[in-house]
Design a protein around this motif. Structure first.
Motif, PDB file in Angstrom:
ATOM      1  N   ARG A  20       8.084   7.312   0.077  1.00  0.00           N
ATOM      2  CA  ARG A  20       7.933   7.269   1.727  1.00  0.00           C
ATOM      3  C   ARG A  20       7.931   5.521   1.745  1.00  0.00           C
ATOM      4  O   ARG A  20       9.015   5.548   2.958  1.00  0.00           O
ATOM      5  CB  ARG A  20       6.568   7.613   1.890  1.00  0.00           C
ATOM      6  CG  ARG A  20       5.890   7.383   3.215  1.00  0.00           C
ATOM      7  CD  ARG A  20       4.793   7.019   3.299  1.00  0.00           C
ATOM      8  NE  ARG A  20       4.489   7.723   5.080  1.00  0.00           N
ATOM      9  CZ  ARG A  20       2.816   7.988   5.589  1.00  0.00           C
ATOM     10  NH1 ARG A  20       1.798   8.539   4.057  1.00  0.00           N
ATOM     11  NH2 ARG A  20       2.722   7.609   6.252  1.00  0.00           N
ATOM     12  N   ALA A  57       2.596   1.693  -3.235  1.00  0.00           N
ATOM     13  CA  ALA A  57       0.928   2.384  -4.482  1.00  0.00           C
ATOM     14  C   ALA A  57       1.421   3.735  -4.020  1.00  0.00           C
ATOM     15  O   ALA A  57       0.901   4.551  -5.634  1.00  0.00           O
ATOM     16  CB  ALA A  57      -0.619   1.628  -4.372  1.00  0.00           C
ATOM     17  N   HIS A  58       1.286   4.580  -2.881  1.00  0.00           N
ATOM     18  CA  HIS A  58       0.367   5.999  -2.678  1.00  0.00           C
ATOM     19  C   HIS A  58       2.268   6.238  -2.752  1.00  0.00           C
ATOM     20  O   HIS A  58       1.647   7.461  -3.708  1.00  0.00           O
ATOM     21  CB  HIS A  58       0.485   6.408  -1.545  1.00  0.00           C
ATOM     22  CG  HIS A  58      -1.054   5.518  -0.774  1.00  0.00           C
ATOM     23  ND1 HIS A  58      -1.650   4.113  -0.975  1.00  0.00           N
ATOM     24  CD2 HIS A  58      -2.260   6.307  -1.683  1.00  0.00           C
ATOM     25  CE1 HIS A  58      -3.341   3.874  -0.921  1.00  0.00           C
ATOM     26  NE2 HIS A  58      -3.341   5.344  -1.243  1.00  0.00           N
ATOM     27  N   SER A  59       2.916   6.057  -2.588  1.00  0.00           N
ATOM     28  CA  SER A  59       4.816   7.100  -2.067  1.00  0.00           C
ATOM     29  C   SER A  59       5.820   5.937  -2.369  1.00  0.00           C
ATOM     30  O   SER A  59       6.198   5.581  -1.259  1.00  0.00           O
ATOM     31  CB  SER A  59       4.809   7.518  -1.910  1.00  0.00           C
ATOM     32  OG  SER A  59       5.690   8.205  -1.321  1.00  0.00           O
ATOM     33  N   GLU A  60       6.545   5.649  -3.778  1.00  0.00           N
ATOM     34  CA  GLU A  60       7.425   4.842  -3.355  1.00  0.00           C
ATOM     35  C   GLU A  60       8.873   5.520  -2.433  1.00  0.00           C
ATOM     36  O   GLU A  60       9.349   4.243  -1.353  1.00  0.00           O
ATOM     37  CB  GLU A  60       8.052   4.243  -4.907  1.00  0.00           C
ATOM     38  CG  GLU A  60       9.112   3.479  -5.159  1.00  0.00           C
ATOM     39  CD  GLU A  60       9.778   2.919  -5.781  1.00  0.00           C
ATOM     40  OE1 GLU A  60       8.992   1.461  -6.735  1.00  0.00           O
ATOM     41  OE2 GLU A  60       9.854   3.996  -7.113  1.00  0.00           O
ATOM     42  N   THR A  62       1.209  -1.026   0.216  1.00  0.00           N
ATOM     43  CA  THR A  62      -0.001   0.449   0.051  1.00  0.00           C
ATOM     44  C   THR A  62       1.083   0.936   0.214  1.00  0.00           C
ATOM     45  O   THR A  62       0.608   2.265  -0.813  1.00  0.00           O
ATOM     46  CB  THR A  62      -0.761   0.233   1.218  1.00  0.00           C
ATOM     47  OG1 THR A  62      -1.709  -1.238   1.383  1.00  0.00           O
ATOM     48  CG2 THR A  62      -1.836   1.240   1.178  1.00  0.00           C
ATOM     49  N   LEU A  63       2.152   1.028   0.464  1.00  0.00           N
ATOM     50  CA  LEU A  63       3.388   2.740   1.160  1.00  0.00           C
ATOM     51  C   LEU A  63       3.530   2.636  -0.452  1.00  0.00           C
ATOM     52  O   LEU A  63       3.198   3.729  -1.526  1.00  0.00           O
ATOM     53  CB  LEU A  63       3.850   1.733   2.027  1.00  0.00           C
ATOM     54  CG  LEU A  63       3.590   1.951   3.195  1.00  0.00           C
ATOM     55  CD1 LEU A  63       4.937   1.975   4.448  1.00  0.00           C
ATOM     56  CD2 LEU A  63       3.448   3.915   3.474  1.00  0.00           C
TER      57      LEU A  63
END
Length: 405
Positions: free
Chosen positions: A317, A312-315, A309-310
């Protein structure tokens, strides 16, 4: 009570026992006790415990081979010979010897693994300090602990944890590995040197080395032991390029070298076998069982989903969170089982090479805070205790915080 609560409580108590060593009992006692409690409470069946133990087979073989080679080199005087050369090249300069030891540490870690740096280089460095009549050998011995982490991702063979993380068969080719990790490795090596030197420069400025140090003759058994180390390095590099496990080649190299040396000197293997720090094997096995129990709680799948999930939102991060989290975990439970744990999560999450690389760097470079953070540091501590040198967990933490910062 939920069995998961018992599992995490035992894992926490095991980690605390290994780090703090209550009653000054060996680290292996606490790891084995944790594994035994997991079995006694029925958290894992005997078959599942055995599965956890066997996951470390390649590591056990690797360590046995390296420890055989190290004990041979020490017993036959190879370390004393190397020590005399190093101290001669230092020309009486404590700072120059510091730089030389660091340079040798890079080479040994890159080509023979960080565990070899702890097992092979540490006694050689101590011998060099004795030959040079150094009052305080600790600044030089600390190099062996910290370069073992800093240079442990130069090559796939530089740390057994690298192989654990890619245990699913996705080990990058050597060219792809160098493209991904060469620049971070150089950065880690340089920054670790600067930080470590700054913490030790006061001690080095007060040190004076002996200059005229007699160089002992290199005996035939010592030459064979040295050749065994060189051949092992070549074999390991070849095995890494061929995507093979490293345990069996290292074990074979160590065993064959031992047999050749013993046949030359006509001695029984009992003395060498008795001098090896065998306790590291049950220590690692116990930690693998604890991690196997944690995996049974389903937390691995949960973390894999979180990582996915992380990403997918911001590699970016995901890279930061994964690297830092694994680094902290490695300091608590040791980087080898942490690598196994993290590798499973990475495999389930199907994340990019950059995220997987951050996890690997966290496992390799992260454990600078705890004396039990990496297997190499545990082996380093065992080598120091053998020479009568003691480093407390608190003093190591203070230096590690500065080096890591």
């Amino acid at each position: 009570m939920n069995p998961s609560v018992y599992t995490f409580a035992i894992a926490a108590a095991t980690a605390a026992g290994v780090v703090v060593r209550p009653f000054r009992l060996p680290e292996a006692i606490w790891a084995v006790a944790g594994a035994g409690l997991i079995l006694a409470l029925g958290i894992l069946t005997p078959e599942e415990v055995w599965t956890g133990v066997t996951k470390g087979t390649d590591v056990y073989l690797f360590l046995i081979g390296m420890m055989l080679l190290s004990e041979l080199a020490r017993k036959e005087g190879l370390f004393g010979w190397v020590a005399a050369i190093a101290t001669s090249c230092a020309d009486g300069s404590a700072k120059k010897l510091f730089f030389l030891v660091y340079g040798v540490g890079i080479i040994v870690t890159a080509l023979l693994s960080n565990d070899a740096t702890a097992v092979v280089l540490t006694p050689a460095v101590y011998a060099a300090c004795r030959a040079a009549k150094v009052d305080n050998p600790l600044p030089y011995l600390l190099i062996c602990a910290f370069i073992a982490n800093a240079a442990s991702f130069v090559l796939p063979i530089s740390n057994p944890a690298n192989l654990v993380i890619f245990a699913g068969g996705e080990m990058p080719s050597l060219g792809r590995w160098m493209t991904t990790f060469l620049a971070p490795s150089i950065g880690a090596i340089i920054t670790t040197f600067v930080a470590l030197y700054l913490t030790q420069r006061k001690a080095l400025s007060c040190e004076t080395l002996a200059i005229d140090i007699p160089r002992p003759d290199l005996s035939l058994p010592a030459l064979v032991a040295g050749a065994g180390l060189v051949i092992t390095a070549i074999v390991l590099l070849g095995a890494s390029c061929a995507h093979l496990d490293l345990g069996i080649p290292t074990f074979i190299a160590g065993t064959i070298t031992t047999l050749i040396v013993l046949s030359v000197v006509r001695q029984s293997p009992i003395h060498i076998i008795r001098e090896i720090s065998w306790s590291v094997i049950p220590l690692v096995a116990g930690l693998f069982v604890v991690v196997e129990a944690i995996n049974q709680t389903g937390v691995t799948a949960m973390l894999a989903q979180t990582l996915q999930t992380l990403s997918a939102h911001s590699e970016t991060r995901a890279i930061a969170v994964a690297g830092v989290s694994v680094a902290l975990l490695s300091n608590v439970v040791n980087n080898l089982p942490a690598g196994l744990f993290a590798g499973s999560a990475v495999g389930l999450a199907h994340v990019s090479d950059r995220v997987a690389g951050a996890v690997l760097i966290g496992v390799d470079l992260g454990p600078n805070l705890s004396v039990t953070g990496s297997l190499a540091t545990i082996l380093w501590l065992a080598a120091l205790r053998r020479e009568g040198v003691h480093v407390s967990a608190l003093s190591f933490l203070k230096i590690g915080c500065f080096v890591s910062g």
